[in-house]
Design an enzyme around this catalytic site. Structure first.
Site, PDB file in Angstrom:
ATOM      1  N   LYS A   1     -14.045  37.295  -8.394  1.00 46.95           N
ATOM      2  CA  LYS A   1     -12.626  36.919  -8.425  1.00 46.95           C
ATOM      3  C   LYS A   1     -12.063  36.881  -9.854  1.00 46.95           C
ATOM      4  CE  LYS A   1     -12.817  34.240  -4.101  1.00 46.95           C
ATOM      5  NZ  LYS A   1     -12.319  33.007  -3.402  1.00 46.95           N
TER       6      LYS A   1
ATOM      7  N   TYR B   1      -6.780  38.649   3.224  1.00 47.64           N
ATOM      8  CA  TYR B   1      -7.004  37.269   3.678  1.00 47.64           C
ATOM      9  C   TYR B   1      -6.104  36.896   4.865  1.00 47.64           C
ATOM     10  CZ  TYR B   1     -10.086  35.931  -0.225  1.00 47.64           C
ATOM     11  OH  TYR B   1     -11.139  35.799  -1.104  1.00 47.64           O
TER      12      TYR B   1
ATOM     13  N   PHE C   1      -3.226  26.761   2.012  1.00 48.82           N
ATOM     14  CA  PHE C   1      -3.557  27.320   0.703  1.00 48.82           C
ATOM     15  C   PHE C   1      -3.363  28.840   0.633  1.00 48.82           C
ATOM     16  CE2 PHE C   1      -7.539  26.780   3.127  1.00 48.82           C
ATOM     17  CZ  PHE C   1      -7.995  28.097   3.173  1.00 48.82           C
TER      18      PHE C   1
ATOM     19  N   ARG D   1     -24.513  34.445   0.731  1.00 49.98           N
ATOM     20  CA  ARG D   1     -23.892  33.122   0.822  1.00 49.98           C
ATOM     21  C   ARG D   1     -24.759  32.061   0.147  1.00 49.98           C
ATOM     22  NH1 ARG D   1     -19.456  33.162   3.621  1.00 49.98           N
ATOM     23  NH2 ARG D   1     -19.421  31.007   4.312  1.00 49.98           N
TER      24      ARG D   1
ATOM     25  N   THR E   1     -18.368  26.751  -0.904  1.00 49.95           N
ATOM     26  CA  THR E   1     -17.014  27.131  -1.322  1.00 49.95           C
ATOM     27  C   THR E   1     -16.484  26.211  -2.416  1.00 49.95           C
ATOM     28  OG1 THR E   1     -16.565  27.919   0.917  1.00 49.95           O
ATOM     29  CG2 THR E   1     -14.656  27.510  -0.477  1.00 49.95           C
TER      30      THR E   1
ATOM     31  N   ARG F   1     -21.439  29.553  -7.753  1.00 50.24           N
ATOM     32  CA  ARG F   1     -20.290  28.634  -7.806  1.00 50.24           C
ATOM     33  C   ARG F   1     -20.624  27.357  -8.570  1.00 50.24           C
ATOM     34  NH1 ARG F   1     -18.674  30.211  -1.699  1.00 50.24           N
ATOM     35  NH2 ARG F   1     -16.946  31.638  -2.134  1.00 50.24           N
TER      36      ARG F   1
ATOM     37  N   ASN G   1     -12.972  29.992  -7.386  1.00 52.11           N
ATOM     38  CA  ASN G   1     -14.403  29.764  -7.144  1.00 52.11           C
ATOM     39  C   ASN G   1     -15.253  31.024  -7.356  1.00 52.11           C
ATOM     40  OD1 ASN G   1     -13.633  31.098  -4.835  1.00 52.11           O
ATOM     41  ND2 ASN G   1     -14.561  29.657  -3.399  1.00 52.11           N
TER      42      ASN G   1
ATOM     43  N   HIS H   1     -16.155  35.806  -3.601  1.00 48.59           N
ATOM     44  CA  HIS H   1     -15.972  35.787  -2.149  1.00 48.59           C
ATOM     45  C   HIS H   1     -17.131  36.541  -1.521  1.00 48.59           C
ATOM     46  CE1 HIS H   1     -14.306  36.428   1.870  1.00 48.59           C
ATOM     47  NE2 HIS H   1     -14.740  37.679   1.743  1.00 48.59           N
TER      48      HIS H   1
ATOM     49  N   GLU I   1     -14.416  43.933   6.359  1.00 46.52           N
ATOM     50  CA  GLU I   1     -14.052  43.739   4.950  1.00 46.52           C
ATOM     51  C   GLU I   1     -14.518  44.916   4.091  1.00 46.52           C
ATOM     52  OE1 GLU I   1     -15.365  39.854   3.678  1.00 46.52           O
ATOM     53  OE2 GLU I   1     -13.932  38.838   4.990  1.00 46.52           O
TER      54      GLU I   1
HETATM   55  P1  CMP Z   1     -13.287  32.677   0.037  1.00 46.37           P
HETATM   56  O1  CMP Z   1     -14.729  32.782   0.392  1.00 46.37           O
HETATM   57  O2  CMP Z   1     -12.727  33.744  -0.824  1.00 46.37           O
HETATM   58  O3  CMP Z   1     -12.431  32.611   1.387  1.00 46.37           O
HETATM   59  C1  CMP Z   1     -11.179  31.965   1.456  1.00 46.37           C
HETATM   60  C2  CMP Z   1     -10.855  31.239   0.198  1.00 46.37           C
HETATM   61  O4  CMP Z   1      -9.847  30.294   0.294  1.00 46.37           O
HETATM   62  C3  CMP Z   1     -12.047  30.445  -0.277  1.00 46.37           C
HETATM   63  O5  CMP Z   1     -13.059  31.320  -0.735  1.00 46.37           O
HETATM   64  C4  CMP Z   1     -11.418  29.549  -1.331  1.00 46.37           C
HETATM   65  O6  CMP Z   1     -11.435  30.113  -2.616  1.00 46.37           O
HETATM   66  C5  CMP Z   1     -10.000  29.432  -0.821  1.00 46.37           C
HETATM   67  N1  CMP Z   1      -9.746  28.068  -0.428  1.00 46.37           N
HETATM   68  C6  CMP Z   1     -10.353  27.373   0.535  1.00 46.37           C
HETATM   69  N2  CMP Z   1      -9.860  26.120   0.597  1.00 46.37           N
HETATM   70  C7  CMP Z   1      -8.921  26.051  -0.373  1.00 46.37           C
HETATM   71  C8  CMP Z   1      -8.063  25.023  -0.805  1.00 46.37           C
HETATM   72  N3  CMP Z   1      -8.079  23.804  -0.231  1.00 46.37           N
HETATM   73  N4  CMP Z   1      -7.222  25.301  -1.819  1.00 46.37           N
HETATM   74  C9  CMP Z   1      -7.200  26.538  -2.382  1.00 46.37           C
HETATM   75  N5  CMP Z   1      -8.002  27.552  -2.017  1.00 46.37           N
HETATM   76  C10 CMP Z   1      -8.843  27.291  -1.012  1.00 46.37           C
END
Ligand code: CMP
Length: 139
Positions: free
Chosen positions: A10, A50, A58, A86, A92, A103, A113, A116, A127
């Site tokens: 990211k 997404y 979010f 994972r 996450t 992470r 974070n 993905h 994807e």
């Molecule tokens: P990802 O695995 O890319 O899939 C969806 C993303 O949404 C997740 O990682 C986070 O980076 C993001 N995400 C999840 N919860 C929140 C949150 N509360 N605020 C902002 N981003 C979020």
């Protein structure tokens, strides 16, 4: 079973020049990078990727962050690649991520974070097809 998963490094991570450090963790875990491209997504492309999160509070923050800078999209291949990726990524929320995970080491927040990864083999196929054609993937 050897499988493939879609990974994205990211914008928070590319900005800090962490592509190589993150790839080293994938490779050390036995994941092979069989396709990789550095791109900058538009807001619409990030929103489409997404789309499953469109109803989440979010969503706007997520798509604008993912369009805010370069990302590295990649296909990782290996034994149980979805689960293995994972594991290497960690939770996450970096505050909940295990020691040694991407992470835990690199993520700044739950949004920023660093990586993905697809959450199932079925979503991985969708994807991967979003970013890559069969000819781009060299196993
Ligand atoms: P990802 O695995 O890319 O899939 C969806 C993303 O949404 C997740 O990682 C986070 O980076 C993001 N995400 C999840 N919860 C929140 C949150 N509360 N605020 C902002 N981003 C979020």
């Amino acid at each position: 079973t050897v499988e493939r998963t879609l990974s994205i490094i990211k914008p928070d991570a590319t900005a800090r020049n962490l592509t190589g450090a993150i790839n080293a963790k994938f490779e050390a875990a036995g994941l092979r990078i069989v396709a990789q491209r550095r791109i900058r997504m538009t807001l619409d492309q990030a929103g489409a990727f997404y789309a499953v999160h469109a109803a989440r509070p979010f969503y706007d923050e997520l798509r604008s962050f993912m369009a805010s800078g370069p990302v590295v999209v990649q296909v990782l291949e290996g034994e149980g690649a979805v689960a293995k990726n994972r594991e290497v990524m960690g939770a996450t929320n970096p505050a909940e991520a295990a020691e040694g995970t991407v992470r835990k080491e690199f993520a700044l927040s739950i949004g920023e974070n660093s990586v993905h990864g697809s959450d199932s083999a079925e979503n991985a196929a969708t994807e991967i097809a979003f970013f890559f054609s069969g000819l781009d993937i060299v196993g």
